[in-house]
Write an enzyme that holds these catalytic residues in place. Structure first.
Site, short mmCIF file in Angstrom:
data_model
loop_
_atom_site.label_atom_id
_atom_site.label_comp_id
_atom_site.label_asym_id
_atom_site.label_seq_id
_atom_site.Cartn_x
_atom_site.Cartn_y
_atom_site.Cartn_z
CG ASP A 167 15.20 70.73 53.99
OD1 ASP A 167 15.78 69.69 54.34
OD2 ASP A 167 14.95 71.00 52.81
CG ASN A 194 20.55 75.70 55.95
OD1 ASN A 194 21.21 74.72 55.67
ND2 ASN A 194 19.28 75.82 55.68
CB ALA A 226 24.14 80.14 49.90
CD GLN A 260 14.41 77.15 62.67
OE1 GLN A 260 13.62 77.07 63.60
NE2 GLN A 260 14.15 76.68 61.48
CE LYS A 288 15.27 104.13 51.90
NZ LYS A 288 15.82 105.34 51.31
#
Ligand SMILES: NC(=O)c1ccc[n+]([C@@H]2O[C@H](COP(=O)([O-])OP(=O)(O)OC[C@H]3O[C@@H](n4cnc5c(N)ncnc54)[C@H](O)[C@@H]3O)[C@@H](O)[C@H]2O)c1
Ligand SMILES: Nc1ncnc2c1ncn2[C@@H]1O[C@H](COP(=O)(O)OP(=O)(O)OP(=O)(O)O)[C@@H](O)[C@H]1O
EC number: 2.7.1.23
Length: 270
Positions: free
Chosen positions: A63, A131, A175, A230, A142
């Site tokens: 992928d 994506n 996700a 990327q 944090k």
């Protein structure tokens, strides 16, 4: 047809396979070129990702390699992934299936369009995601504070480690790990999934691409935007991220493998 081949460059077997596929495709009468990183590893000359043009780009990798290719191409050319990766959700064919597939498709392919999201920060376009765009804190442990505005209306405010703005294609990637739903890629929408939200009621949202979507970073803590794993951009304090449907969808060759079969086979045993 004019076909460009891209191989992952960190595996000698993938490079050897790519070289033999190039010969096989030339034998079928196609004009074949190699991406320059791939070509350099094979001792040949090639073209840069930005120069890729023609009828098809074949990616031998997982992928990450498919995402890299889609991300780097200036003009979207139909992509066919041959799985030389761990999961290869976006790489539909297994290496031993490619010969039969190309022999049966000498004239052309059925192409599937996959929506991408265009991401701008404070009005500056930063690129398109196949994506997702991920806004994430720089400092572990944090939290950031986010505001979500749909058509100018405040929809949600929450604190979280980060926020994913995913496409339906990305719904099976980060996700999904963050608790988002699997979205049929035939649906077009912006999928918002918070990362570890500090709130009992915060839920993923699927928002129509017809709406104006803005996300505000309401803290002064350092944060980054990462596109498809990327490209990474530092975000200014109190940045506003604008999300739009890209007018350049990714193009994939349809191999006949149903999306939900891939969900069932590739994502069950990760
Ligand atoms: N916790 C997580 O699940 C997590 C964390 C970081 C990145 N990612 C994903 O990794 C992508 C970058 O891929 P990479 O290979 O360069 O990173 P990587 O090497 O860290 O691998 C991420 C994993 O996500 C899988 N993946 C990527 N896109 C997918 C998709 N559309 N559907 C199903 N699975 C998919 C890959 O096969 C790989 O196993 C990012 O766009 C992000 O979605 C996931
Ligand atoms: N032609 C290339 N030039 C430079 N880097 C490349 C090239 N092709 C692939 N890469 C990089 O090599 C790595 C290959 O990883 P890839 O994601 O394809 O495989 P994987 O992680 O084993 O599989 P999966 O993502 O399916 O689990 C990625 O980081 C990708 O960006």
């Amino acid at each position: 047809m004019k076909i460009v081949l891209v191989s992952r460059i960190d595996e000698a077997d993938a490079l050897r396979y790519t070289a033999s596929l190039a010969r096989e495709l030339e034998g079928l009468g196609h004009e074949v070129a190699l991406e320059e990183g791939t070509a350099a590893h094979l001792g040949e000359g090639g073209i840069s990702f930005e120069e890729i043009d023609g009828d098809l780009v074949v990616v031998v990798g997982g992928d990450g390699s498919v995402l890299l290719t889609v991300h780097q191409m200036k003009k979207q050319v139909p992509v066919l992934g041959i799985n030389w990766g761990e999961v290869g959700f976006l790489a539909d064919l297994e290496p031993d299936e490619a010969g039969t597939f190309f022999a049966a498709h000498t004239e052309g392919f059925h192409i599937e369009r996959r929506m991408r999201v265009s991401l701008s920060v404070n009005g500056v376009p930063l690129g398109d995601a196949l994506n997702e765009g991920l806004v994430v804190t720089d400092r572990p442990a944090k939290m950031l504070r986010f505001g979500v505005y749909v058509d100018g209306t405040p929809a949600e405010r929450f604190r979280a480690d980060g926020l994913l703005v995913s496409t339906p294609t990305g719904s099976t990637a980060y996700a999904m790990s963050a608790g988002g739903p699997i979205v049929d890629p035939q649906i077009e929408g912006f999928l918002l999934v918070p990362l570890a939200p500090y709130m009992l009621s915060s839920r993923p949202h699927l928002i129509s691409t017809g709406r104006n979507l803005e996300i505000t970073l309401e803290t002064e803590k350092p944060a980054h935007l990462v596109i498809d794993g990327q490209s990474t951009f530092e975000l200014e304090k109190e940045a506003t991220l604008t999300v739009k449907k890209s007018d350049q969808p990714a193009l994939f060759v349809h191999t006949g493998k149903p999306f939900f079969e891939k969900v069932n086979h590739k994502l069950r045993n990760l």
